[in-house]
Enzyme design. Structure first.
Site: not given
Length: 330
Positions: A191, A248
């Site tokens: 990610k 994120t």
């Protein structure tokens, strides 16, 4: 009087200090180790860590130290240092501590030189130590302020995962346990790469629609990668995969997103880093290499890696992705 359990935390950056704080809130005494003696002195004298987490008063049950011997009697150690330092840190602990204890690896990344996940790196350096990994959508500032946060702790020893989750959870920090270590590590590592791409989209002014499409297709890449490396789709749909990616890839509070956003606004790679470590930069090339070894289609990861290696400009990267052959969505 009941003795409070002792937990060790190695690494007194923002995340290490935040985890030390929630561990005390869960009823533990915490030994917070760092090699930075000036940080130890400030924490011991003033009860603050102004360099990494300003404005936060440390709990009285946090014992800052630079002496490894202080970790000898802890029940578990949370290793909260950057991914590329995990090998050296675990080796140091194995060489200096009297007995093996459970290690909870809190770094999100893949070792660049070896292509190994964090638990593989740690196992190679300290085979006797029981291992777990902690990952999920969490910012240090939110955690240390007591805002509700939920993460995943995984270990191949499910009983150990349950025990640690119970020992470290508090009223504001909820830990789900799992035995799917591989998926939790892949979600945490990959990610960061996609967050750089999402930040670049926003910095370039390409809009929320573009960011949403990029997140969705990035998640598809993450799922393909995880499946090829033995991960479980069910785990990736949870906190350590989908949850962490949403956080994120959505805000400049994420160091990787902020790095990408500055790139999108025209900053050089050096300027975009701002002198801070950006894990996604280290992870991108090894992620792409590992995908190629198993013939996994990851065009977004490949394109952002090409940007980070100065093989493509951002505008060229957008053209590459938007002009790929049309295909059925799976």
């Amino acid at each position: 009087m009941t003795t409070r359990p002792r937990i060790g935390v190695v690494g007194a950056g923002a995340w290490g200090t935040a985890l030390a704080t929630v561990a005390t809130q869960a009823g533990n005494h915490v030994v917070l180790w760092t090699r930075e003696t000036d940080v130890v002195a400030e924490m011991a004298t003033h009860g603050t860590n102004a360099r990494y987490l300003p404005g936060v008063k440390l709990d009285k049950n946090i014992h800052p130290t630079s002496d490894l011997a202080d970790l000898d009697n802890v029940e578990a150690i949370l290793i909260v240092t950057p991914a590329q330092t995990i090998r050296a840190v675990v080796r140091m602990l194995a060489e200096n501590l009297k007995k093996s204890v459970p290690l909870v690896l809190c770094a999100k990344g893949i070792e660049r030189e070896s292509g190994q996940f964090m638990h593989e790196v740690a196992r190679g350096e300290w085979p006797e130590a029981p291992l777990a990994v902690l990952s999920g959508p969490s910012f240090a500032d939110d955690v240390v302020r007591g805002l509700p946060t939920a993460v995943t702790l995984a270990s191949e020893d499910e009983a150990l995962a349950q025990k640690l989750a119970l020992q470290l959870s508090s009223g504001s920090f909820r830990i789900y346990h799992s035995e799917d270590v591989r998926s939790v590590e892949i979600g945490g590592a990959a990610k960061n790469v996609f967050a750089i791409a999402c930040g670049a989209v926003m910095g370039r002014g390409l809009g929320e629609s573009a960011k949403a499409a990029l997140m969705a297709r990035s998640f598809a890449e993450l799922m393909r990668f995880a499946s090829a490396y033995g991960g479980r789709p069910q785990t990736l749909m949870g906190l350590s995969g989908f949850g962490d990616m949403v956080l994120t890839c959505s805000t400049a509070h994420s160091r990787n997103f902020a790095f990408g956003e500055r790139l999108g606004k025209g900053a050089s790679l050096e300027e975009a880093s701002g002198g801070k470590l950006t894990e996604g930069v280290f992870t991108a090339s090894v992620l792409v290499q590992m995908a190629q070894e198993k013939n996994i289609d990851m065009p977004i990861a490949q394109t952002i890696d090409a940007v980070l290696q100065s093989r493509l400009t951002l505008d060229e990267a957008v053209d590459v992705l938007m002009n790929r052959p049309l295909k059925r969505e799976v």
